[in-house]
Design an enzyme around this catalytic site. Structure first.
Site, short mmCIF file in Angstrom:
data_model
loop_
_atom_site.label_atom_id
_atom_site.label_comp_id
_atom_site.label_asym_id
_atom_site.label_seq_id
_atom_site.Cartn_x
_atom_site.Cartn_y
_atom_site.Cartn_z
N LYS A 1 -3.91 3.16 -3.62
CA LYS A 1 -4.89 3.87 -4.45
C LYS A 1 -4.42 5.29 -4.81
O LYS A 1 -4.90 5.89 -5.73
CB LYS A 1 -6.24 3.94 -3.73
CG LYS A 1 -6.68 2.60 -3.19
CD LYS A 1 -7.80 2.02 -4.00
CE LYS A 1 -8.12 0.57 -3.69
NZ LYS A 1 -7.31 -0.22 -2.80
N ASP B 1 0.83 -1.20 0.00
CA ASP B 1 0.00 0.00 0.00
C ASP B 1 0.87 1.25 0.00
O ASP B 1 2.06 1.20 0.28
CB ASP B 1 -0.91 0.00 1.24
CG ASP B 1 -1.99 -1.05 1.12
OD1 ASP B 1 -2.26 -1.49 -0.01
OD2 ASP B 1 -2.58 -1.43 2.15
N MET C 1 -7.73 8.32 9.82
CA MET C 1 -8.14 9.24 8.74
C MET C 1 -8.98 10.39 9.30
O MET C 1 -10.09 10.63 8.84
CB MET C 1 -8.90 8.48 7.64
CG MET C 1 -8.04 7.46 6.94
SD MET C 1 -9.00 6.24 6.02
CE MET C 1 -9.03 4.86 7.13
N1 SAH Z 1 -3.81 -0.65 8.88
C1 SAH Z 1 -3.38 0.68 9.29
C2 SAH Z 1 -4.43 1.73 9.05
C3 SAH Z 1 -4.70 1.99 7.57
S1 SAH Z 1 -5.85 3.29 7.32
C4 SAH Z 1 -2.97 0.63 10.78
O1 SAH Z 1 -3.23 -0.37 11.45
O2 SAH Z 1 -2.36 1.60 11.26
C5 SAH Z 1 -4.75 4.64 7.07
C6 SAH Z 1 -4.78 5.59 8.24
O3 SAH Z 1 -4.01 5.07 9.31
C7 SAH Z 1 -4.16 6.95 7.96
O4 SAH Z 1 -5.04 7.82 7.30
C8 SAH Z 1 -3.85 7.43 9.37
O5 SAH Z 1 -5.01 7.86 10.04
C9 SAH Z 1 -3.41 6.12 10.03
N2 SAH Z 1 -1.94 5.96 9.98
C10 SAH Z 1 -1.25 5.02 9.32
N3 SAH Z 1 0.09 5.14 9.55
C11 SAH Z 1 0.23 6.17 10.39
C12 SAH Z 1 1.35 6.80 11.03
N4 SAH Z 1 2.61 6.37 10.84
N5 SAH Z 1 1.10 7.86 11.84
C13 SAH Z 1 -0.14 8.31 12.06
N6 SAH Z 1 -1.25 7.77 11.50
C14 SAH Z 1 -1.06 6.71 10.67
#
Ligand code: SAH
Length: 256
Positions: free
Chosen positions: A57, A35, A169
């Site tokens: 995406k 991703d 998000m």
């Molecule tokens: N599977 C991922 C989430 C995917 S949805 C997880 O478990 O973290 C994507 C969202 O995750 C982003 O829009 C943000 O809100 C959050 N996110 C992912 N990586 C991040 C990071 N390093 N710091 C802060 N938010 C993060």
């Protein structure tokens, strides 16, 4: 390990926040479908001769559908390849894992899920706060801002005053996200921390209250929002204070 799909959590970004299992699987990957949010640092662990495809995406292939990702994953495994489906954080949290598992099960492709550190956990560590606290928060609710806008919890049994909300998000309209959380029963004065790039060298922690969240601007994505009494930090110990406190958290260095 031939002809199998490994659905691997890449964690928040730093390679040393991968699980040992994730690192071991990455080192023998033949095909990697990842991703957008998977960091370069993690991708560098993949063998040079592996076939690496960004199926994200945004920066990846524009217009790539979930069906196409499923077909790639299944097809490559059926060709006998060791396929790593690499997702940021934990694959089971807002990662469309359900749809991919359906496809794998339908095609009878062997698979294994390797969990990862989800953004909420990384953000709590960056902000030096807890997600639950037996004195203040007995539940932890993970939601997306999209769901927050639809107020899915309004009829649930969650006691919003004694819960921690981890909002994935949450932007870009933080004011709107705050209003929706208040609608769900969260106190307007509730402390919150907005953490961008959690677990990366570029991480930033913004500590504020829910009512002041709307004045936050210029937060780099990805960011996750933690709300509730359990995330109260020293900077916002007085509920009336609404000023935004921003600090770079202590970045992890060598273990001493
Ligand atoms: N599977 C991922 C989430 C995917 S949805 C997880 O478990 O973290 C994507 C969202 O995750 C982003 O829009 C943000 O809100 C959050 N996110 C992912 N990586 C991040 C990071 N390093 N710091 C802060 N938010 C993060």
């Amino acid at each position: 390990m031939k002809g199998k799909v490994y659905i691997v959590g890449a964690g928040p970004g730093a390679a040393d926040l991968l699980t040992l299992r994730a690192a071991a699987v990455l080192r023998v990957a033949e095909v990697v479908l990842h991703d957008d949010l998977v960091s370069q640092e993690v991708l560098e662990m993949v063998p040079h001769d592996a076939h690496v495809v960004n199926v994200g995406k945004r920066c990846g292939h524009r217009g790539i559908t979930q069906e196409l990702i499923n077909a790639l994953m299944v097809g490559q495994a059926q060709c006998g390849k060791r396929v790593v489906r690499l997702k940021s954080g934990d694959p089971a949290v807002f990662g469309r894992l359900g749809e991919e598992l359906d496809a794998l099960r339908k095609a009878e492709v062997p698979f294994e899920i390797v969990p990862g550190i989800t953004a909420a956990s990384a953000a709590a560590a960056s902000a030096n706060v807890t997600l639950t606290d037996r004195r203040a928060a007995s539940s932890l609710v993970m939601l997306t801002a999209h769901n927050a806008r639809q107020a899915p919890l309004s009829e649930s049994s969650v006691d919003a005053a004694h819960a921690t909300f981890a909002v994935y998000m949450p932007g870009p309209d933080y004011g709107r996200t705050a209003r929706e959380l208040i609608k769900l029963g969260v106190n307007a004065g509730a402390p919150c921390v907005l953490v961008s790039h959690a677990g990366r060298a570029t991480e930033k922690v913004h500590a504020t209250s829910l009512s002041a969240l709307g004045s936050i601007a210029g937060v780099a994505a990805p960011a996750v929002l933690l709300v509730g009494e359990a995330v109260r930090t020293g900077e916002i110990s007085r509920p009336v204070q609404s000023a935004l406190v921003e600090h770079s958290s202590n970045t992890r260095s060598q273990i001493s």
